[in-house]
Design a protein around this motif. Structure first.
Motif, PDB file in Angstrom:
ATOM      1  N   LEU A  24       0.830  -1.208   0.000  1.00 48.62           N
ATOM      2  CA  LEU A  24       0.000   0.000   0.000  1.00 48.62           C
ATOM      3  C   LEU A  24       0.863   1.257   0.000  1.00 48.62           C
ATOM      4  O   LEU A  24       0.542   2.238  -0.666  1.00 48.62           O
ATOM      5  N   PHE A  25       1.959   1.237   0.750  1.00 51.99           N
ATOM      6  CA  PHE A  25       2.853   2.390   0.794  1.00 51.99           C
ATOM      7  C   PHE A  25       3.436   2.665  -0.585  1.00 51.99           C
ATOM      8  O   PHE A  25       3.514   3.813  -1.024  1.00 51.99           O
ATOM      9  N   VAL A  26       3.827   1.624  -1.285  1.00 51.23           N
ATOM     10  CA  VAL A  26       4.390   1.777  -2.625  1.00 51.23           C
ATOM     11  C   VAL A  26       3.336   2.318  -3.585  1.00 51.23           C
ATOM     12  O   VAL A  26       3.623   3.154  -4.450  1.00 51.23           O
ATOM     13  N   LEU A  27       2.100   1.866  -3.440  1.00 48.29           N
ATOM     14  CA  LEU A  27       1.030   2.323  -4.320  1.00 48.29           C
ATOM     15  C   LEU A  27       0.664   3.784  -4.070  1.00 48.29           C
ATOM     16  O   LEU A  27       0.305   4.510  -4.993  1.00 48.29           O
ATOM     17  N   VAL A  28       0.748   4.224  -2.822  1.00 53.73           N
ATOM     18  CA  VAL A  28       0.292   5.564  -2.455  1.00 53.73           C
ATOM     19  C   VAL A  28       1.341   6.633  -2.736  1.00 53.73           C
ATOM     20  O   VAL A  28       1.013   7.749  -3.122  1.00 53.73           O
TER      21      VAL A  28
END
Length: 91
Positions: A24-28
């Protein structure tokens, strides 16, 4: 044996949670191009805004230096940014 099984399950759940969080961190997080575009849009990047901020800092510094050099309370001046004379509480 039961304790080992519980420990493995807890470890797997923690690992899965960390994996989901990382994904999720990479996507955001924005990419490099988006980051550069955001930096260009920031008000601090505008030359007029930077000049205004520099001028304001100069005025504040000049006022502080004048206040340090005199016994007068420069905060009571009507036009304290203009510097020099004409002060006091009187209207």
């Amino acid at each position: 044996m039961e304790t080992l099984r519980k420990a493995l399950i807890v470890g797997a759940l923690l690992g899965a949670g960390a994996g989901v969080g990382s994904a999720l961190f990479v996507l955001v997080t924005p990419g490099e191009q988006q980051m550069q575009a955001m930096l260009k849009e920031m008000p601090e990047q505008d030359p007029r805004r930077r000049e205004e901020a520099a001028r304001t800092k100069e005025l504040v510094l000049a006022t502080l230096q004048e206040a340090a050099a005199t016994q007068e309370n420069v905060a009571w001046r009507k036009n304290w940014m203009g510097g020099g004379g004409g002060g006091g509480k009187s209207a």
